[in-house]
Design a protein around this motif. Sequence first.
Motif, PDB file in Angstrom:
ATOM      1  N   GLY A 199       0.703  -1.170  -0.006  1.00 38.54           N
ATOM      2  CA  GLY A 199       0.089   0.026   0.044  1.00 38.54           C
ATOM      3  C   GLY A 199       0.867   1.134  -0.044  1.00 38.54           C
ATOM      4  O   GLY A 199       0.451   2.226  -0.766  1.00 38.54           O
ATOM      5  N   LYS A 200       2.102   1.256   0.933  1.00 31.47           N
ATOM      6  CA  LYS A 200       2.779   2.457   0.732  1.00 31.47           C
ATOM      7  C   LYS A 200       3.537   2.625  -0.419  1.00 31.47           C
ATOM      8  O   LYS A 200       3.769   3.660  -0.949  1.00 31.47           O
ATOM      9  N   ALA A 201       3.792   1.620  -1.397  1.00 29.64           N
ATOM     10  CA  ALA A 201       4.534   1.640  -2.738  1.00 29.64           C
ATOM     11  C   ALA A 201       3.256   2.365  -3.504  1.00 29.64           C
ATOM     12  O   ALA A 201       4.076   2.730  -4.653  1.00 29.64           O
ATOM     13  N   LEU A 202       2.198   2.607  -3.251  1.00 26.75           N
ATOM     14  CA  LEU A 202       1.311   3.180  -4.160  1.00 26.75           C
ATOM     15  C   LEU A 202       1.418   4.784  -3.964  1.00 26.75           C
ATOM     16  O   LEU A 202       0.783   5.472  -4.737  1.00 26.75           O
ATOM     17  N   ARG A 203       2.054   5.303  -3.011  1.00 29.32           N
ATOM     18  CA  ARG A 203       2.182   6.749  -2.760  1.00 29.32           C
ATOM     19  C   ARG A 203       2.655   7.458  -4.185  1.00 29.32           C
ATOM     20  O   ARG A 203       1.993   8.466  -4.199  1.00 29.32           O
ATOM     21  N   PRO A 204       3.803   7.112  -4.662  1.00 27.72           N
ATOM     22  CA  PRO A 204       4.174   7.673  -5.964  1.00 27.72           C
ATOM     23  C   PRO A 204       2.946   7.781  -6.958  1.00 27.72           C
ATOM     24  O   PRO A 204       2.588   8.805  -7.777  1.00 27.72           O
ATOM     25  N   VAL A 205       2.014   6.558  -7.232  1.00 27.12           N
ATOM     26  CA  VAL A 205       0.768   6.473  -8.122  1.00 27.12           C
ATOM     27  C   VAL A 205      -0.209   7.794  -7.371  1.00 27.12           C
ATOM     28  O   VAL A 205      -0.604   8.348  -8.512  1.00 27.12           O
ATOM     29  N   LEU A 206      -0.385   7.694  -6.141  1.00 23.52           N
ATOM     30  CA  LEU A 206      -1.272   8.609  -5.770  1.00 23.52           C
ATOM     31  C   LEU A 206      -0.862  10.112  -6.166  1.00 23.52           C
ATOM     32  O   LEU A 206      -1.445  10.969  -6.345  1.00 23.52           O
ATOM     33  N   TYR A 207       0.446  10.166  -5.674  1.00 22.07           N
ATOM     34  CA  TYR A 207       1.037  11.442  -6.130  1.00 22.07           C
ATOM     35  C   TYR A 207       1.106  12.091  -7.489  1.00 22.07           C
ATOM     36  O   TYR A 207       0.783  13.022  -7.846  1.00 22.07           O
ATOM     37  N   ALA A 208       1.305  11.126  -8.323  1.00 19.83           N
ATOM     38  CA  ALA A 208       1.062  11.309  -9.873  1.00 19.83           C
ATOM     39  C   ALA A 208      -0.361  11.837 -10.189  1.00 19.83           C
ATOM     40  O   ALA A 208      -0.461  12.653 -11.008  1.00 19.83           O
ATOM     41  N   TRP A 213      -1.427  15.296 -11.882  1.00 21.45           N
ATOM     42  CA  TRP A 213      -2.013  15.341 -13.092  1.00 21.45           C
ATOM     43  C   TRP A 213      -3.114  16.324 -12.857  1.00 21.45           C
ATOM     44  O   TRP A 213      -3.581  17.112 -13.662  1.00 21.45           O
ATOM     45  N   ALA A 214      -3.689  16.183 -11.560  1.00 18.46           N
ATOM     46  CA  ALA A 214      -5.093  17.138 -11.420  1.00 18.46           C
ATOM     47  C   ALA A 214      -4.531  18.491 -11.313  1.00 18.46           C
ATOM     48  O   ALA A 214      -5.371  19.482 -11.905  1.00 18.46           O
ATOM     49  N   VAL A 215      -3.592  19.019 -10.981  1.00 19.82           N
ATOM     50  CA  VAL A 215      -2.862  20.341 -10.760  1.00 19.82           C
ATOM     51  C   VAL A 215      -2.770  20.637 -12.254  1.00 19.82           C
ATOM     52  O   VAL A 215      -3.105  21.923 -12.611  1.00 19.82           O
ATOM     53  N   SER A 216      -2.106  20.008 -13.133  1.00 21.39           N
ATOM     54  CA  SER A 216      -1.888  20.381 -14.483  1.00 21.39           C
ATOM     55  C   SER A 216      -2.977  20.554 -15.445  1.00 21.39           C
ATOM     56  O   SER A 216      -3.094  20.992 -16.252  1.00 21.39           O
ATOM     57  N   ASN A 217      -3.900  19.456 -15.114  1.00 23.65           N
ATOM     58  CA  ASN A 217      -5.374  19.412 -16.114  1.00 23.65           C
ATOM     59  C   ASN A 217      -6.379  19.815 -15.298  1.00 23.65           C
ATOM     60  O   ASN A 217      -7.686  19.389 -15.812  1.00 23.65           O
ATOM     61  N   GLY A 218      -6.504  20.506 -14.039  1.00 26.93           N
ATOM     62  CA  GLY A 218      -7.660  20.647 -13.462  1.00 26.93           C
ATOM     63  C   GLY A 218      -8.365  22.082 -13.825  1.00 26.93           C
ATOM     64  O   GLY A 218      -9.617  22.372 -13.137  1.00 26.93           O
ATOM     65  N   GLY A 219      -8.039  22.649 -14.777  1.00 29.58           N
ATOM     66  CA  GLY A 219      -8.665  23.658 -15.130  1.00 29.58           C
ATOM     67  C   GLY A 219      -8.927  24.678 -14.106  1.00 29.58           C
ATOM     68  O   GLY A 219      -7.783  25.322 -13.527  1.00 29.58           O
ATOM     69  N   ASP A 278       0.148  20.007   1.261  1.00 34.13           N
ATOM     70  CA  ASP A 278      -0.293  19.110   2.353  1.00 34.13           C
ATOM     71  C   ASP A 278      -0.103  17.624   1.994  1.00 34.13           C
ATOM     72  O   ASP A 278      -0.316  16.959   2.840  1.00 34.13           O
ATOM     73  N   PHE A 279       0.337  17.423   0.903  1.00 37.03           N
ATOM     74  CA  PHE A 279       0.282  15.574   0.409  1.00 37.03           C
ATOM     75  C   PHE A 279       1.289  15.109   1.161  1.00 37.03           C
ATOM     76  O   PHE A 279       2.399  15.546   1.664  1.00 37.03           O
ATOM     77  N   PRO A 280       0.871  14.236   2.012  1.00 39.73           N
ATOM     78  CA  PRO A 280       1.671  13.354   2.869  1.00 39.73           C
ATOM     79  C   PRO A 280       3.075  12.693   2.263  1.00 39.73           C
ATOM     80  O   PRO A 280       3.118  12.387   1.214  1.00 39.73           O
TER      81      PRO A 280
END
Length: 132
Positions: free
Chosen positions: A97-106, A110-116, A128-130
């Motif tokens: 589960g901890k290994a998914l941190r980079p996936v969640l961060y990515a 993506w939301a920052v870049s494409n969030g309009g 505030d991202f953990p």
Amino acid sequence: MTAIKATSVIQENKSNAFVACPVTFVMERIGGYWKPIILFNLLTGTKRYSELKRSIPSITEKVLIQHLKQLETDGLIIRTSKPVIPPYVTYALSKQGKALRPVLYAMAEWAVSNGGRQSKQFQKQMADFPKA
């Protein structure tokens, strides 16, 4: 709940995709609306059920319980219970589960870049991202 027919065409296609595609493998584990949100909330550390419920107020208890069980079965979280009254149950990310941190961060990047219009708000929240 109806039983899933193991020999159905849909199940056969799904199992073929599961074997052939690594993205399908990941989506089987963390797919859906609530699972990434639950995993994100556990990035900050161990939480009790009530803490998780408070941190995700719009999720129903039924759905939260179902997803926690699925995430535990998939080996992404660890459920620890102490035999006391009332029950003391905590949830934490496993090593997988901890290994998914980079996936969640990515996903967040993506939301920052494409969030309009929401991009600025998302950018503020990235601070505030953990941490790892």
